[in-house]
Scaffold this active site. Structure first.
Site, PDB file in Angstrom:
ATOM      1  N   THR A   9       5.730   2.932   3.039  1.00 46.88           N
ATOM      2  CA  THR A   9       4.681   1.931   3.256  1.00 46.88           C
ATOM      3  C   THR A   9       5.019   1.115   4.494  1.00 46.88           C
ATOM      4  O   THR A   9       6.197   0.949   4.840  1.00 46.88           O
ATOM      5  CB  THR A   9       4.505   0.996   2.049  1.00 46.88           C
ATOM      6  OG1 THR A   9       3.387   0.135   2.303  1.00 46.88           O
ATOM      7  CG2 THR A   9       5.722   0.133   1.794  1.00 46.88           C
ATOM      8  N   VAL A  10       3.973   0.672   5.161  1.00 45.32           N
ATOM      9  CA  VAL A  10       4.176  -0.266   6.264  1.00 45.32           C
ATOM     10  C   VAL A  10       3.359  -1.537   6.011  1.00 45.32           C
ATOM     11  O   VAL A  10       3.337  -2.427   6.843  1.00 45.32           O
ATOM     12  CB  VAL A  10       3.787   0.350   7.628  1.00 45.32           C
ATOM     13  CG1 VAL A  10       4.819   1.374   8.052  1.00 45.32           C
ATOM     14  CG2 VAL A  10       2.411   0.989   7.580  1.00 45.32           C
ATOM     15  N   HIS A  11       2.711  -1.586   4.868  1.00 43.95           N
ATOM     16  CA  HIS A  11       1.885  -2.746   4.541  1.00 43.95           C
ATOM     17  C   HIS A  11       2.454  -3.446   3.304  1.00 43.95           C
ATOM     18  O   HIS A  11       2.415  -2.888   2.213  1.00 43.95           O
ATOM     19  CB  HIS A  11       0.444  -2.331   4.228  1.00 43.95           C
ATOM     20  CG  HIS A  11      -0.245  -1.648   5.362  1.00 43.95           C
ATOM     21  ND1 HIS A  11      -1.367  -0.869   5.194  1.00 43.95           N
ATOM     22  CD2 HIS A  11       0.022  -1.633   6.696  1.00 43.95           C
ATOM     23  CE1 HIS A  11      -1.758  -0.407   6.378  1.00 43.95           C
ATOM     24  NE2 HIS A  11      -0.933  -0.852   7.300  1.00 43.95           N
ATOM     25  N   ALA A  12       2.970  -4.633   3.476  1.00 42.14           N
ATOM     26  CA  ALA A  12       3.448  -5.434   2.341  1.00 42.14           C
ATOM     27  C   ALA A  12       2.842  -6.826   2.474  1.00 42.14           C
ATOM     28  O   ALA A  12       2.590  -7.307   3.581  1.00 42.14           O
ATOM     29  CB  ALA A  12       4.971  -5.499   2.343  1.00 42.14           C
ATOM     30  N   HIS A  28       0.865  -1.183   0.000  1.00 37.02           N
ATOM     31  CA  HIS A  28       0.000   0.000   0.000  1.00 37.02           C
ATOM     32  C   HIS A  28       0.900   1.229   0.000  1.00 37.02           C
ATOM     33  O   HIS A  28       1.345   1.660   1.073  1.00 37.02           O
ATOM     34  CB  HIS A  28      -0.871   0.040   1.259  1.00 37.02           C
ATOM     35  CG  HIS A  28      -1.963  -0.985   1.287  1.00 37.02           C
ATOM     36  ND1 HIS A  28      -2.543  -1.426   2.458  1.00 37.02           N
ATOM     37  CD2 HIS A  28      -2.582  -1.662   0.288  1.00 37.02           C
ATOM     38  CE1 HIS A  28      -3.485  -2.320   2.177  1.00 37.02           C
ATOM     39  NE2 HIS A  28      -3.515  -2.484   0.862  1.00 37.02           N
TER      40      HIS A  28
END
Lengths: 490, 491
Positions: free
Chosen positions: A424-427, A268
């Site tokens: 981003t912190v969402h992968a 994200h």
């Protein structure tokens, strides 16, 4: 390998984060012999809540220096400690939306993962983590955001969090020292240990070992007494890799498991802004803004970001000569973000050079750029409508937006790609699950194709972007998958 | 097989090998002629000169050892040399190259570094010694146009040298890939073979890590070549004692062949293989058999006596107990045992080197940090921010870190050309201007280069109590530590 093996663990779990902790707890609860290997350390409460530099050193993978490379580099962080990223995130909680589950079924052949199938697993996780809404008066940064949303007339929600009784100390990203933000180190690990799960911190798995199509154990670097390190073989009957969306594919590929592994990373992408209000906000002394604008979901979400003077400076640094004086007004400022679903594609590879690092690559897609541009226009409009005197995006050459006219142009124009500072912190999605073997690394329950006893069970299994904070999806899918495994074993 | 009986077998095998080589070396020799050669030899000044060259070589070995452990211990060259010599002396009196363990044990005891690390240092010394010897052999045989089996040996040596260099390069620059390759290739060979192969590769990778900095690799390489040139000088010095021309090429070849030959396990002091290979090297270069054997015996004395006597003296001086030190080092090396760690049974395959220490800020890091930070920062906040920067850059993946290092080298070069001074030598205003020109200029790659240091340093500054004070803000307020039991909160 003909020699007799005397010392084996029944199920070995690599990683102790959202996926690994659920896997270990369920296995231990079912009476299975389970051991978990965690690369990071195990920390006491007084290691939490320190300054960002200290927290990065203690709790983050590579001290927070894991850039995602591509045409537009993305700053990416994840946890590397017992509990993984759940220790340093904000605890926001979403169930996987129905639309997303339907799409995963249609596109990936993901079986038995409808809303009703997933509901008990979400219920279980929500009870364990004490998922609830903030039970005090909203902090000022949230109230200003709400004011802007109301002015725009957009749909929004207060996002529930894994932080019952949150004391609003603004320490989520440094590990919550009050114990209210419930990472899995607090919410699951004590029970898992009580039930017999063993946890070995500071144990980095280098490689999986195979005998034909069976994984027979791992080769790991372990810290023993006195800080000495040894290379050890750990034998196991079954192995779950739950090392996270970047380390799981890196480990698998390093071990020769490459079939649809690490080739479909999704993230994200997020663009942050700082907003300066006429009145004092004191965002550095309260929990981050708790609302998310859902009007433009699933493509675009608007929300609040972690704020400290240090993080503000980091966000302003692209235009530092023009913006550094705003630091003196930091008490009037708060940070917000535009996050997009991520239509680009990325890959993960183990580095062959030196330090065993992981190379992560992601190309921001044209759709992402459009969504980020429109998202920025809307976020700026919202914040100006909320009373902000100016909005300062992390875009070089765009030091300050002070009017709706300046903001609204980005609804129709694309932001200059080369000038963006994205994070981003969402992968996720680096080892997608599903029955469609032409695009999935593992079956619908995480068993890797071509291997009899090797499983993935973390954010990497999500077939595609969930469009929401992924911790809920990760934990629910992890429980569903490991229960399926236990049922088959029985 | 128990370790004691295994050691007994090694001793018996070594004695057999020594006897065999001695017999092959003397079987066609007229021993009376050898005696006559010795009688007419002129030991002065050549033999003392040979011994002196050998002793100088040990001092260079000591300097190399000091360099290898300089980050972990402040070892004097004399002490480091004594550590080296004790190892050589022990090899001269103990079987199975036990001296290597004694040396590692004494190094650990003298410096306080862990035994596993001392073993790794010893291992890397032997590894680069091998490469240096092969390098000299190949160079000397090409320079002297040697024919016959020496030429063949040099060709094989060149091949081995190339492979060794490539292997070392792999171990230095691709350690993870080499370990993974060793594991994957050896898995079909069975558990024991796999663990042995992985353990061996791990030792090589551990040792090779010290060569990862190009300057360090260069220093160690040069010192190693000097060590073996000194040893070659010993071989040169003995030649005139027997009426032979002091040919450096011949001596280097004899030195290389002999030292490669004594890798064959034999009795303590390498009696037999030393004489055989040394005399064969001279024979191949046209020296008569009797003179060649007489030469080998004299060189062996020059090699054996000083190190053994010096080593014995050093052991007395330092109070080294050979058996205990070797046993300690052997225990540290011991692998292939099952241990339970955190309740999980594990088969220990190899000891690993110490993790690298926290990166220290260089003068450039400090100068750069000061140029980025807002004015008014105290020396303490600049120092802390620079240290944070150094740590963050060191944490980057190697590929990115290398690009950063190259980029910063270009920046520093540009500063030198632009201002005719080094970056660190510029006053603060010019440093700020130089940084701003790149960090906020129009060329995207230059801006990208400064993105990491810029954001890292600003983050550190504004999270630091002194940085917060510039904003009139307080340090992060005291946060209450968890008072409820973890399980209590959700019922």
């Amino acid at each position: 390998m003909a020699e007799a093996v005397r010392h084996r663990t029944e199920v070995l779990v690599v990683g102790s984060g959202a996926g690994g902790a659920v896997t270990a707890l369920e296995l231990a609860s079912a009476g299975r012999d389970v051991a978990v290997l965690e690369e990071g350390g195990e920390h006491a409460d007084d290691d939490y809540g320190k300054s960002s530099p200290e927290a990065m050193r203690l709790l983050y993978r590579r001290r927070g220096m894991t850039p995602i490379l591509g045409q537009v580099p993305l700053g990416y962080v994840e946890g590397a400690c017992v509990g993984g990223s759940t220790e340093i995130n904000s605890g926001f909680w979403h169930r996987t939306p129905r639309e997303v589950l339907l799409r995963w079924h249609a596109q990936f052949g993901l079986a038995d993962a409808g809303v009703d199938d997933m509901a008990p697993h979400f219920d279980w996780a929500e009870e364990r983590l004490g998922i609830s809404k903030y039970d005090r008066e909203w902090p000022k940064s949230t109230r200003m955001f709400a004011q802007g949303i109301e002015a725009m007339g957009w749909a929004y929600q207060e996002v529930p969090r894994a932080a019952p009784g949150c004391l609003s100390t603004n320490a989520c990203a440094s590990g919550c020292p009050t114990g209210k933000k419930r990472g899995v180190s607090r919410a699951l690990w004590p029970t898992a240990r009580e039930k017999g799960a063993r946890l070995v911190p500071r144990c980095r798995v280098h490689q999986l070992l195979f005998e034909r199509h069976r994984c027979i154990g791992v080769l790991a670097e372990v810290e023993v007494e006195g800080g000495r390190r040894v290379l050890a073989r750990i034998d196991a009957d079954h192995v779950f890799v739950c090392a996270g969306p970047t380390e799981t594919p890196a480990l698998l590929r390093r071990s020769g498991v490459k079939f649809h592994v690490g080739e479909t990373l999704r993230v994200h992408p997020m663009l942050k802004v700082a907003a300066r209000f006429p009145e004092t906000i004191d965002a550095h002394q309260s929990v981050l803004p708790l609302l998310q604008v859902k009007e433009f979901w699933p493509d675009v979400s608007l929300g609040g970001a972690f704020f400290t003077p240090g993080h503000l400076a980091l966000g302003l640094s692209d235009n530092w000569p023009e913006t550094s004086d705003r630091m003196q007004r930091f008490r009037n400022m708060a940070s917000y973000y535009v996050a997009v679903r991520g239509e680009g594609r990325g890959w993960v590879r183990p580095s062959k050079l030196g330090d065993g690092a992981t190379l992560i690559h992601y190309d921001v897609g044209p759709g992402d750029l459009k969504n980020l541009s429109q998202g920025l226009a809307r976020l700026c409009t919202l914040l100006l409508a909320a009373g902000a005197e100016e909005v300062l995006p992390a875009v070089r050459g765009m030091a300050s937006i002070t009017s709706e006219d300046e903001a609204i142009r980005w609804l129709d124009e694309a932001l200059p790609k080369a000038n963006l500072s994205l994070t981003t912190v969402h992968a996720f999605s680096s080892c997608p699950i599903g029955e469609r073997s032409e695009k999935c690394a593992a079956d619908s329950f995480g068993k890797l194709r071509r291997y009899e006893n090797l499983y993935v069970n973390d954010a990497s299994v999500l077939p595609d972007s969930p469009g929401v904070n992924p911790q809920g999806s990760v934990m629910a899918f992890a429980r569903r998958n490991v229960q399926h495994f236990i049922d088959r074993l029985s | 097989m128990s370790s004691e009986s295994s050691r007994r077998w090694v001793t018996v095998l070594g004695a057999g090998v020594s006897a065999l080589f001695l017999w092959v070396a003397v079987r066609h020799i007229d021993l009376a002629s050898v005696k006559e050669t010795w009688r007419t030899a002129r030991p002065l000044p050549w033999i003392p000169l040979a011994m002196a060259a050998y002793v100088v070589g040990h001092f260079v070995r000591g300097a190399r050892l000091r360099f290898l452990v300089r980050r972990e211990a402040g070892l004097q060259v004399t002490t480091a040399t004594n550590v080296v010599v004790v190892g050589y002396a022990s090899n001269n009196v103990l079987p199975a190259r036990l001296g290597e363990l004694v040396r590692a044990g004494m190094l650990a005891e003298r410096t306080g570094i862990p035994l596993t690390q001392a073993l790794t240092v010893t291992f890397i010394e032997r590894l680069v010694d091998g490469v240096a010897i092969l390098f000299l052999l190949v160079g000397a045989s090409w320079a002297t146009h040697t024919a016959g089996w020496i030429a063949e040996l040099a060709r094989v040596g060149a091949l081995v040298f190339g492979v060794a260099l490539a292997g070392l390069g792999l171990a230095v620059f691709f350690p993870a890939a080499l370990g993974a390759l060793a594991s994957r290739l050896s898995q079909p060979l069975g558990r024991r073979a796999h663990d042995t192969a992985v353990g061996l590769v791990t030792s090589i990778v551990n040792g090779a890590a010290v060569l990862r900095r190009p300057l360090d690799a260069l220093v160690i390489g040069v010192l190693s070549v000097v060590v073996w040139l000194c040893e070659s000088a010993m071989f040169v010095a003995v030649l005139p004692a027997l009426g032979l021309a002091p040919s450096p090429g011949m001596a280097v070849i004899a030195m290389s062949v002999t030292n490669l030959g004594i890798l064959v396990p034999s009795t303590p002091g390498f009696v037999g293989p030393f004489h055989f290979f040394c005399s064969q090297a001279l024979l191949a270069q046209g020296v008569g058999a009797e003179i060649a054997l007489a030469y080998a015996v004299l060189v062996h004395i020059a090699f054996y006596a000083p190190a053994t006597l010096w080593g014995a003296g050093a052991m007395l001086w330092y109070g080294v107990e050979v058996g205990a030190t070797a046993a300690l080092a052997r225990a540290a090396r011991r692998s292939h045992r099952v241990e339970t760690i955190g309740g999980v049974p594990m088969q220990i395959i190899a000891q690993l080197a110490e993790p690298p220490k926290e990166a220290e800020a260089s003068d450039f890091d400090r100068a750069l940090t000061e140029a980025i930070l807002p004015p008014g920062g105290s020396a303490a906040v600049v120092g802390d921010s620079a240290r944070f920067l150094a740590g963050q850059i060191a944490a980057l993946p190697t590929r990115v870190r290398t690009l950063y290092a190259i980029g910063m080298s270009v920046f520093r070069f540009w500063v030198r050309v632009r201002y005719l001074r080094s970056f660190c030598g510029l006053d603060l205003d010019r440093r700020r201007a130089a940084v701003a020109g790149w960090a906020f200029g129009t060329i995207a790659p230059l801006r990208q280069l400064f993105r990491a240091p810029r954001s890292t340093v600003l983050l550190a500054f504004y999270e630091h109590p002194a940085g917060l004070a510039t904003l009139g803000a307080e340090e992060r307020r005291h946060l209450p530590v968890a008072t409820t039991a973890p399980e209590e909160a959700h019922g």
